[in-house]
Write a protein that holds these residues in place. Sequence first.
Motif, PDB file in Angstrom:
ATOM      1  N   THR A 103       8.372  -7.966   0.347  1.00  0.00           N
ATOM      2  CA  THR A 103       9.477  -8.679   0.977  1.00  0.00           C
ATOM      3  C   THR A 103       9.818  -9.942   0.199  1.00  0.00           C
ATOM      4  OG1 THR A 103       8.886  -7.841   3.170  1.00  0.00           O
ATOM      5  CG2 THR A 103      10.235  -9.834   3.094  1.00  0.00           C
ATOM      6  N   ARG A 104       8.799 -10.655  -0.233  1.00  0.00           N
ATOM      7  CA  ARG A 104       9.021 -11.885  -0.995  1.00  0.00           C
ATOM      8  C   ARG A 104       9.715 -11.586  -2.317  1.00  0.00           C
ATOM      9  NH1 ARG A 104       3.908 -15.681  -2.066  1.00  0.00           N
ATOM     10  NH2 ARG A 104       4.115 -15.857   0.209  1.00  0.00           N
ATOM     11  N   ARG A 105       9.280 -10.531  -3.013  1.00  0.00           N
ATOM     12  CA  ARG A 105       9.898 -10.189  -4.298  1.00  0.00           C
ATOM     13  C   ARG A 105      11.342  -9.735  -4.111  1.00  0.00           C
ATOM     14  NH1 ARG A 105       5.213  -7.148  -7.939  1.00  0.00           N
ATOM     15  NH2 ARG A 105       3.784  -8.938  -7.988  1.00  0.00           N
ATOM     16  N   ARG A 106      11.599  -9.013  -3.049  1.00  0.00           N
ATOM     17  CA  ARG A 106      12.965  -8.577  -2.783  1.00  0.00           C
ATOM     18  C   ARG A 106      13.867  -9.781  -2.516  1.00  0.00           C
ATOM     19  NH1 ARG A 106      13.655  -3.242  -1.169  1.00  0.00           N
ATOM     20  NH2 ARG A 106      15.144  -3.804   0.456  1.00  0.00           N
ATOM     21  N   ARG A 107      13.347 -10.735  -1.757  1.00  0.00           N
ATOM     22  CA  ARG A 107      14.127 -11.926  -1.436  1.00  0.00           C
ATOM     23  C   ARG A 107      14.397 -12.755  -2.702  1.00  0.00           C
ATOM     24  NH1 ARG A 107      11.202 -13.517   2.334  1.00  0.00           N
ATOM     25  NH2 ARG A 107       9.928 -15.028   1.230  1.00  0.00           N
ATOM     26  N   ILE A 108      13.383 -12.898  -3.562  1.00  0.00           N
ATOM     27  CA  ILE A 108      13.558 -13.648  -4.807  1.00  0.00           C
ATOM     28  C   ILE A 108      14.590 -12.977  -5.694  1.00  0.00           C
ATOM     29  CG2 ILE A 108      12.402 -14.292  -6.973  1.00  0.00           C
ATOM     30  CD1 ILE A 108       9.855 -14.755  -5.315  1.00  0.00           C
ATOM     31  N   VAL A 144      -6.186  -5.797   5.932  1.00  0.00           N
ATOM     32  CA  VAL A 144      -4.911  -6.508   5.755  1.00  0.00           C
ATOM     33  C   VAL A 144      -4.154  -6.060   4.511  1.00  0.00           C
ATOM     34  CG1 VAL A 144      -5.689  -8.546   7.007  1.00  0.00           C
ATOM     35  CG2 VAL A 144      -6.069  -8.409   4.535  1.00  0.00           C
ATOM     36  N   ARG A 145      -4.678  -5.071   3.804  1.00  0.00           N
ATOM     37  CA  ARG A 145      -4.057  -4.657   2.544  1.00  0.00           C
ATOM     38  C   ARG A 145      -2.591  -4.275   2.727  1.00  0.00           C
ATOM     39  NH1 ARG A 145      -5.496  -3.251  -2.455  1.00  0.00           N
ATOM     40  NH2 ARG A 145      -7.723  -3.503  -2.039  1.00  0.00           N
ATOM     41  N   ASP A 146      -2.302  -3.455   3.730  1.00  0.00           N
ATOM     42  CA  ASP A 146      -0.911  -3.026   3.946  1.00  0.00           C
ATOM     43  C   ASP A 146      -0.018  -4.215   4.301  1.00  0.00           C
ATOM     44  OD1 ASP A 146      -1.644  -0.442   3.432  1.00  0.00           O
ATOM     45  OD2 ASP A 146      -1.734   0.169   5.531  1.00  0.00           O
ATOM     46  N   LYS A 147      -0.539  -5.134   5.088  1.00  0.00           N
ATOM     47  CA  LYS A 147       0.227  -6.321   5.488  1.00  0.00           C
ATOM     48  C   LYS A 147       0.528  -7.191   4.275  1.00  0.00           C
ATOM     49  CE  LYS A 147      -0.021 -10.343   8.556  1.00  0.00           C
ATOM     50  NZ  LYS A 147      -0.856 -11.062   9.566  1.00  0.00           N
ATOM     51  N   VAL A 148      -0.459  -7.377   3.407  1.00  0.00           N
ATOM     52  CA  VAL A 148      -0.252  -8.201   2.212  1.00  0.00           C
ATOM     53  C   VAL A 148       0.759  -7.533   1.287  1.00  0.00           C
ATOM     54  CG1 VAL A 148      -1.344  -9.112   0.127  1.00  0.00           C
ATOM     55  CG2 VAL A 148      -2.530  -9.263   2.315  1.00  0.00           C
ATOM     56  N   ARG A 149       0.628  -6.220   1.118  1.00  0.00           N
ATOM     57  CA  ARG A 149       1.559  -5.494   0.240  1.00  0.00           C
ATOM     58  C   ARG A 149       2.992  -5.635   0.756  1.00  0.00           C
ATOM     59  NH1 ARG A 149      -0.288  -0.941   1.016  1.00  0.00           N
ATOM     60  NH2 ARG A 149      -1.809  -0.827  -0.671  1.00  0.00           N
ATOM     61  N   GLU A 150       3.181  -5.485   2.059  1.00  0.00           N
ATOM     62  CA  GLU A 150       4.513  -5.607   2.645  1.00  0.00           C
ATOM     63  C   GLU A 150       5.059  -7.022   2.476  1.00  0.00           C
ATOM     64  OE1 GLU A 150       6.706  -5.108   7.007  1.00  0.00           O
ATOM     65  OE2 GLU A 150       4.629  -4.473   6.734  1.00  0.00           O
ATOM     66  N   GLU A 205      20.626  -4.728  -0.379  1.00  0.00           N
ATOM     67  CA  GLU A 205      19.483  -3.817  -0.444  1.00  0.00           C
ATOM     68  C   GLU A 205      19.413  -3.147  -1.820  1.00  0.00           C
ATOM     69  OE1 GLU A 205      16.842  -2.895   1.634  1.00  0.00           O
ATOM     70  OE2 GLU A 205      17.454  -4.832   2.462  1.00  0.00           O
ATOM     71  N   LYS A 206      20.557  -2.800  -2.346  1.00  0.00           N
ATOM     72  CA  LYS A 206      20.623  -2.192  -3.675  1.00  0.00           C
ATOM     73  C   LYS A 206      20.067  -3.154  -4.721  1.00  0.00           C
ATOM     74  CE  LYS A 206      24.047  -0.174  -6.874  1.00  0.00           C
ATOM     75  NZ  LYS A 206      25.491   0.138  -7.038  1.00  0.00           N
ATOM     76  N   VAL A 207      20.436  -4.424  -4.608  1.00  0.00           N
ATOM     77  CA  VAL A 207      19.944  -5.436  -5.538  1.00  0.00           C
ATOM     78  C   VAL A 207      18.437  -5.622  -5.366  1.00  0.00           C
ATOM     79  CG1 VAL A 207      20.025  -7.899  -6.104  1.00  0.00           C
ATOM     80  CG2 VAL A 207      22.145  -6.647  -5.677  1.00  0.00           C
ATOM     81  N   ALA A 208      17.989  -5.665  -4.130  1.00  0.00           N
ATOM     82  CA  ALA A 208      16.571  -5.879  -3.851  1.00  0.00           C
ATOM     83  C   ALA A 208      15.706  -4.752  -4.395  1.00  0.00           C
ATOM     84  CB  ALA A 208      16.352  -6.021  -2.349  1.00  0.00           C
ATOM     85  N   SER A 209      16.278  -3.553  -4.503  1.00  0.00           N
ATOM     86  CA  SER A 209      15.507  -2.411  -5.000  1.00  0.00           C
ATOM     87  C   SER A 209      15.110  -2.573  -6.461  1.00  0.00           C
ATOM     88  CB  SER A 209      16.304  -1.116  -4.820  1.00  0.00           C
ATOM     89  OG  SER A 209      17.451  -1.108  -5.666  1.00  0.00           O
ATOM     90  N   ARG A 210      15.694  -3.556  -7.141  1.00  0.00           N
ATOM     91  CA  ARG A 210      15.338  -3.806  -8.534  1.00  0.00           C
ATOM     92  C   ARG A 210      14.042  -4.608  -8.671  1.00  0.00           C
ATOM     93  NH1 ARG A 210      21.183  -6.387 -10.253  1.00  0.00           N
ATOM     94  NH2 ARG A 210      22.470  -4.510 -10.066  1.00  0.00           N
ATOM     95  N   SER A 211      13.576  -5.172  -7.582  1.00  0.00           N
ATOM     96  CA  SER A 211      12.381  -6.019  -7.646  1.00  0.00           C
ATOM     97  C   SER A 211      11.181  -5.196  -8.103  1.00  0.00           C
ATOM     98  CB  SER A 211      12.097  -6.658  -6.289  1.00  0.00           C
ATOM     99  OG  SER A 211      11.901  -5.669  -5.303  1.00  0.00           O
ATOM    100  N   ALA A 212      10.247  -5.884  -8.754  1.00  0.00           N
ATOM    101  CA  ALA A 212       9.059  -5.219  -9.301  1.00  0.00           C
ATOM    102  C   ALA A 212       8.191  -4.655  -8.180  1.00  0.00           C
ATOM    103  CB  ALA A 212       8.259  -6.203 -10.134  1.00  0.00           C
ATOM    104  N   ARG A 213       7.621  -3.503  -8.415  1.00  0.00           N
ATOM    105  CA  ARG A 213       6.731  -2.868  -7.436  1.00  0.00           C
ATOM    106  C   ARG A 213       5.459  -3.686  -7.290  1.00  0.00           C
ATOM    107  NH1 ARG A 213       2.379   0.428  -7.301  1.00  0.00           N
ATOM    108  NH2 ARG A 213       2.195   0.321  -9.586  1.00  0.00           N
ATOM    109  N   VAL A 214       4.967  -3.770  -6.072  1.00  0.00           N
ATOM    110  CA  VAL A 214       3.714  -4.484  -5.816  1.00  0.00           C
ATOM    111  C   VAL A 214       2.554  -3.539  -6.099  1.00  0.00           C
ATOM    112  CG1 VAL A 214       2.305  -5.653  -4.081  1.00  0.00           C
ATOM    113  CG2 VAL A 214       4.793  -5.943  -4.075  1.00  0.00           C
ATOM    114  N   SER A 215       1.690  -3.922  -7.027  1.00  0.00           N
ATOM    115  CA  SER A 215       0.542  -3.087  -7.393  1.00  0.00           C
ATOM    116  C   SER A 215      -0.682  -3.454  -6.552  1.00  0.00           C
ATOM    117  CB  SER A 215       0.211  -3.270  -8.873  1.00  0.00           C
ATOM    118  OG  SER A 215      -0.313  -4.570  -9.103  1.00  0.00           O
ATOM    119  N   GLU A 216      -1.687  -2.611  -6.604  1.00  0.00           N
ATOM    120  CA  GLU A 216      -2.932  -2.913  -5.893  1.00  0.00           C
ATOM    121  C   GLU A 216      -3.595  -4.150  -6.474  1.00  0.00           C
ATOM    122  OE1 GLU A 216      -3.837  -1.264  -3.042  1.00  0.00           O
ATOM    123  OE2 GLU A 216      -1.808  -0.544  -3.441  1.00  0.00           O
ATOM    124  N   VAL A 217      -3.443  -4.370  -7.776  1.00  0.00           N
ATOM    125  CA  VAL A 217      -3.988  -5.574  -8.406  1.00  0.00           C
ATOM    126  C   VAL A 217      -3.301  -6.816  -7.842  1.00  0.00           C
ATOM    127  CG1 VAL A 217      -4.231  -6.854 -10.572  1.00  0.00           C
ATOM    128  CG2 VAL A 217      -4.650  -4.390 -10.522  1.00  0.00           C
TER     129      VAL A 217
END
Length: 273
Positions: A258-263, A248-254, A106-118
């Motif tokens: 999740t995908r960025r954290r996994r990567i 679906v905005r919240d669903k897409v953001r989540e 989880e600590k490592v995953a927190s480094r993933s880039a934030r998902v923007s509205e764009v």
Amino acid sequence: MNVAYLVLKTANSLYGKSTNALSSAELEKAERLAARQFDMEARILASPEARDVAVPEATVVAALAEIRARYSDEEAFHADLAGNGLTVGQYAEALVRELRVDAILEKVASRSARVSEVDVDLYYQFHLEEFSRPEVRRARHILVTINEAIPENGREAARQRIDEIAARLARDPKRFEEQALKHSECPTAMQGGLLGDVVAGKLFPELEAVLFALAEGELSPVVESELGFHILRCDEIKPAGAVPLAQVRDKVREMLATRRRRICQNAWLKALG
């Protein structure tokens, strides 16, 4: 000890049973996967990111209680542990190790880039096929069943009753919900005959063909299905198309987060060797 814990966990995850109940082939697979997992966890725990990562005691207690609840009773829990050469204390120790590994990831995953509205907007625009919806019709019906064993529900009697209802509705269509409540022999009668939002493939073919040909607010003629005679009303038509982004905005953001954290986690694990 920790490998034994992982074997037990893998057996439950893969087969939904204790190691004592596994076949030799199943046990061999569980042991192989557990050994691989143990090696990976060892590398994670030896990483610089592992420093200062601790697991609160309350978290361990809650996790242990959740695991115990999967067994029919305490005796079954202890028997499963004994079958793997584990005591409750050893099991708890291994559980702490697992929870610590999860915390590091989880600590490592927190480094993933934030998902923007764009990011959300672009994903939606380029993946519209994922958000398509079929035509939906909000429908109601009145049902009079056919049952030759009951005089009032014999075919002729049932047809006469539904025709009388249809005649009343022809004079005053606004009485549909009242007539459903009084005369429909479907449980939906209590909700004024409401079938809810219907998509193709959910009703009897005879009913579906009629419903999807109605205009909004229109009543159907009497329709027969294997249940009996029906009168349908189409209350609302929601055309096929894409679900609006706002829904679906919240669903897409989540999903993107999740995908960025996994990567991020996978790249870090790969770098561990």
